[in-house]
Design a protein around this motif. Structure first.
Motif, short mmCIF file in Angstrom:
data_model
loop_
_atom_site.label_atom_id
_atom_site.label_comp_id
_atom_site.label_asym_id
_atom_site.label_seq_id
_atom_site.Cartn_x
_atom_site.Cartn_y
_atom_site.Cartn_z
N ASP A 1 -0.10 -4.68 -8.92
CA ASP A 1 1.05 -4.25 -8.33
C ASP A 1 1.75 -3.31 -9.03
O ASP A 1 1.97 -2.11 -8.69
CB ASP A 1 2.11 -5.35 -7.84
CG ASP A 1 1.58 -6.18 -7.08
OD1 ASP A 1 0.61 -6.59 -6.79
OD2 ASP A 1 2.61 -6.54 -6.13
N PHE A 2 1.72 -3.64 -10.38
CA PHE A 2 2.16 -2.30 -11.39
C PHE A 2 1.30 -2.64 -12.46
O PHE A 2 1.18 -3.36 -13.47
CB PHE A 2 3.67 -2.66 -11.96
CG PHE A 2 4.65 -2.72 -10.96
CD1 PHE A 2 5.03 -1.44 -10.36
CD2 PHE A 2 5.24 -3.72 -10.50
CE1 PHE A 2 5.93 -1.46 -9.39
CE2 PHE A 2 6.40 -3.72 -9.65
CZ PHE A 2 6.64 -2.63 -9.21
N PRO B 1 -4.53 -3.27 -5.79
CA PRO B 1 -4.27 -4.61 -5.50
C PRO B 1 -5.41 -5.19 -4.46
O PRO B 1 -6.02 -6.21 -4.88
CB PRO B 1 -3.09 -4.84 -5.01
CG PRO B 1 -2.43 -3.56 -5.80
CD PRO B 1 -3.31 -2.60 -5.90
N HIS B 2 -5.68 -4.82 -3.45
CA HIS B 2 -6.34 -5.19 -2.40
C HIS B 2 -7.85 -5.49 -2.98
O HIS B 2 -8.63 -6.57 -2.19
CB HIS B 2 -6.40 -4.39 -1.12
CG HIS B 2 -7.13 -3.01 -1.21
ND1 HIS B 2 -6.35 -1.78 -1.43
CD2 HIS B 2 -8.48 -2.58 -0.91
CE1 HIS B 2 -7.15 -0.85 -1.48
NE2 HIS B 2 -8.29 -1.19 -1.30
N ILE C 1 -7.72 -8.76 -4.87
CA ILE C 1 -7.49 -9.94 -3.66
C ILE C 1 -8.92 -9.95 -3.20
O ILE C 1 -9.25 -11.43 -3.23
CB ILE C 1 -6.45 -9.70 -2.70
CG1 ILE C 1 -5.10 -9.12 -3.16
CG2 ILE C 1 -6.31 -10.73 -1.99
CD1 ILE C 1 -4.54 -10.01 -4.33
N ARG C 2 -9.68 -9.12 -2.89
CA ARG C 2 -11.00 -9.40 -2.22
C ARG C 2 -11.80 -10.35 -3.02
O ARG C 2 -13.04 -10.96 -2.90
CB ARG C 2 -11.62 -8.29 -1.67
CG ARG C 2 -10.70 -7.72 -0.55
CD ARG C 2 -11.37 -6.42 0.00
NE ARG C 2 -10.22 -5.51 0.90
CZ ARG C 2 -10.70 -4.66 1.35
NH1 ARG C 2 -11.59 -3.71 1.03
NH2 ARG C 2 -9.64 -3.71 2.03
#
Lengths: 356, 260
Positions: free
Chosen positions: B65-66, B85-86, B89-90
């Protein structure tokens, strides 16, 4: 279709049906839009050419282009002022690649080559607009897309080899196939109706698809979307591409209806009018842009006569449109669709009380 | 709670999270200074510290995020420092947010559906999911796990605070998480809801590790086996919950500081 049933996707629905099978419920929930569909189907039987072209045709075409804006703005939270320009690019490409009164400029390719190519080029342009503005939000998205729209207007105005500058193109014919002259009022009307209805249904359907839901997630909370695995920028750009298809088809129909296109088809005033149409109709539901377009076309067509009839200067019709915009936005920030939804909710609540 | 050894075996070898020399500046403010931290797969750890100690910034560096100003972040051995980020997450990382970050204009079902879809394929599909789609069963399971069955079709913006906190947890559990970052999941929950939260955390499958930031010691120390203490953007103590509770320095700085 568990997902589909969770939605309030029918502002024109008459509330929940009581009895009957699945089909009966579906018909009852979509009664108003189905009635509207039937009416539009038989409209040519009761309307003259003027109403077919200047009211119904124009409404549906503007509605489609505004629908493209509504898809991005309402579901994606991205107010793009480039959608009229996407339509304009498609319209210009039909004139450049296809047939016009300018054999030195136009390529004179048949419509079935020119139209798909025009859509591809316009979608490429719309996607590029998305790529440029997808990392921005709010007012900055508006500024970038407005800059693109303005640039294209000046390009078309000042470029003679491709866009024929100030004059643009005239006598661009609608196609002629299956033995039908699609430029004639009734065939043209049905062709426009087909694409308008198709784009309405497709947008409504896609709004509940993974892609459409994710777009609404991006609107509500882009940071969280990243944190559950979505590439927000890619999703936004894909939405621009999707919306551009609708705008491009609208742009081609606009040229086939008017048989001409010039820089003033895509100037800033037109771009702003399209935003007004989408906002007045309501960004909350795909029927909104069509309602907005209808109000706009009616005002645009009859405001002059109405003003003259009450002894005012007919040239003030723009003031009337502006006032109408002001009133609707003041009383209902979510447009006519929002007004309708609140009314249905209130009536529903009253009926529920009296029923007990 | 199963033993650490059991969970390590379930999750494979190497560290789940490994931070080396991570610093994060906000302008001239140094929020994190030279953080080095390893968390094993399946390990459950609390990060404690007073407000402004840099706990949330630490999570933001892990999720991207940061991203950190300097240093490296590894997730199950892979350097993810530069990944968006994504992408993290994956790879099985999840998080919740201290202040609920949800989709207020969508229903509870759609919120959970998006989370399930986000870590599956066909995120861009234009075809609606059918009721028979296995993903719909996962959605229903997650909703009942956090006791939100009664509000499945309500808009999230209309939910009570406690329900939104529960939904935060459900979104983080979607898909097949390998490691979860909980940022003050108990904030604003009623005692009953806190009990539910502890039950959900302790019932997580053994291979799922997590880091939890929590001011409620009753919650935090019951659901972890190790604790990292932070102060002014630095780690100053690590140990078991018992060691940390007994440490005089910790008591003075944190537990005695009126934050307990």
């Amino acid at each position: 279709m568990a997902l589909a049933e969770t939605t309030r996707e029918t502002p024109l629905g008459v509330g929940e049906a009581q009895r009957g099978g699945e089909f009966g419920r579906w018909v009852s929930r979509h009664a108003l839009i189905l009635l509207l569909g039937v009416f539009m189907m038989i409209f040519p039987a009761i309307a003259n050419d003027f109403f077919l072209r200047q009211i119904a045709g124009w409404t549906m075409i503007l509605g489609m282009i505004a629908l493209s804006l509504m898809f991005l703005g309402g579901y994606g939270g991205m107010v793009s002022l480039a959608q009229m320009t996407v339509a304009g690019v498609a319209g210009y490409m039909i004139a450049v690649l296809g047939v016009s009164s300018l054999p030195k400029v136009s390529f004179f390719w048949p419509w079935w080559v020119a139209a798909p190519l025009a859509i591809v080029i316009a979608v490429a342009f719309g996607t590029l607009a998305g790529a440029l503005s997808a990392r921005t939000e709010g007012i900055y998205t508006i500024m970038i897309t407005l800059a693109l729209a303005t640039s294209f207007f000046y390009l078309a105005l000042q470029n003679w080899p491709i866009f024929n500058g100030f004059n643009g193109f005239t006598t661009i014919p609608a196609p002629h196939f299956f033995g039908v002259k699609w430029g004639d009022p009734v065939p043209l009307y049905y062709m426009i109706l087909f694409f308008a209805a198709l784009s309405y249904v497709v947008v409504l359907y896609v709004s509940r698809s993974p892609f459409g839901l994710a777009l609404q997630g991006v609107r509500d909370n882009p940071r969280r979307m990243e944190a559950i695995g979505y590439n927000v920028t890619a999703h936004r750009i894909a939405a621009y591409a999707f919306a551009a298809v609708i705008a491009a088809i609208g742009g081609i129909l606009l040229v086939w209806q008017n048989n001409q296109i010039s820089p003033f088809s895509v100037d800033v005033a037109v771009v702003i009018n399209l935003l007004v149409i989408a906002v007045v109709g309501g960004l909350g539901h795909p029927i909104g842009p069509f309602i907005g377009a209808f109000i706009y076309v009616m005002l645009r067509t009859f405001a002059l006569d109405a003003l003259v009839a009450v002894g005012l200067d007919g040239r003030r019709f723009q003031t009337l449109i502006g006032l109408g915009f002001l009133v609707i936005v003041l009383f209902s920030p979510d447009g006519v669709v929002g007004l309708w939804r609140r009314w249905v909710t209130r009536v529903g609540a009253t009926n529920g009380r009296s029923g007990r | 709670m199963s033993s650490i050894a059991e969970r390590m075996a379930a999750a494979g070898t190497g560290n789940a999270i490994e931070l080396r020399g991570v610093s994060r500046m906000f302008g001239a403010l140094r929020a994190l200074t030279d953080i080095t931290l390893s968390v094993r797969p399946g390990e459950r750890r609390a990060v404690l510290g007073s407000n402004g100690a840099g706990k949330t910034t630490l999570l933001n560096c892990v999720t991207g995020d940061f991203p950190p100003t300097s240093g490296t972040v590894r997730f199950f051995g892979e350097d993810v420092t530069l990944l968006p980020p994504h992408e993290r997450i994956r790879r099985g990382l999840r998080r919740t947010y201290q202040i609920s970050l949800l989709f207020p204009r969508l229903t509870v079902r759609d919120n959970v559906y998006l989370a399930c879809r986000g870590v599956s394929r066909s995120r861009f599909s234009l075809i609606r999911a059918r009721a028979s789609d296995p993903i719909m069963q996962s959605v229903a399971d997650l909703i009942s796990l956090v006791h939100l069955e009664d509000v499945t079709d309500r808009l999230v913006g209309e939910l009570a605070h406690g329900q939104q906190r529960q939904l935060e947890i459900a979104l983080a559990l979607a898909g097949a998480p390998r490691f979860i970052l909980f940022d003050e999941p108990a904030a604003g929950l009623s005692p009953n809801e806190r009990r539910d939260l502890v039950a959900i955390l302790t019932a997580l499958p053994a291979h799922i590790g997590y880091i939890i930031i929590e001011h409620d010691m009753d919650v935090a120390l019951r659901v972890v086996e190790s604790v990292t203490m932070m102060h002014n953007g630095r780690i100053f103590k690590e140990g078991s919950p018992q060691e940390i509770e007994a440490d005089p320095e910790v008591q003075q700085l944190y537990l005695g500081g009126g934050h307990g």
